[in-house]
Write a protein that holds these residues in place. Sequence first.
Motif: not given
Length: 143
Positions: A5-7, A60-66
């Motif tokens: 998940x981290x990668x 996992x919750x996908x990280x949002x865009x900046x």
Amino acid sequence: MTDDAASLQAALAAQHATIWAYGEIGAAVGEAHRAAVEDADATNRTRRQALEDILRSLGQDPAPSEPGYTLPAPVTDDASALALAARLEDAMAQQWRHCCGRVGSTAVRTFCVDALAATTVAALRWRQAAGGVALPPAFPGMP
């Protein structure tokens, strides 16, 4: 968070930045390359959606865009736009190569290998479009 998940989250963050940068490239590139930029943007958006789906399947919750990103180089004309597109795809190839060695699932690794191959080819095509030497790297995704 697992190493998988981290990668994959790191690849997602890079994918968000790449898509944002393609918007800047599209605004600066000449008409002769506009369709290729639109295709690259669409390809990266499709890959990002697939990556978000993979992350969700891993719980996992996908990280949002900046809201915005800083480009690694100014984009002022066709030449700088094409150079940045190649640089973006090289950076994504590095992300995918990193993921290939860290994910445990065969299906996810296959996705990462396919993305590595596609981004390597995309970088070569951008260099070719810019009139540069387009030789494939000996080890795709290596800096």
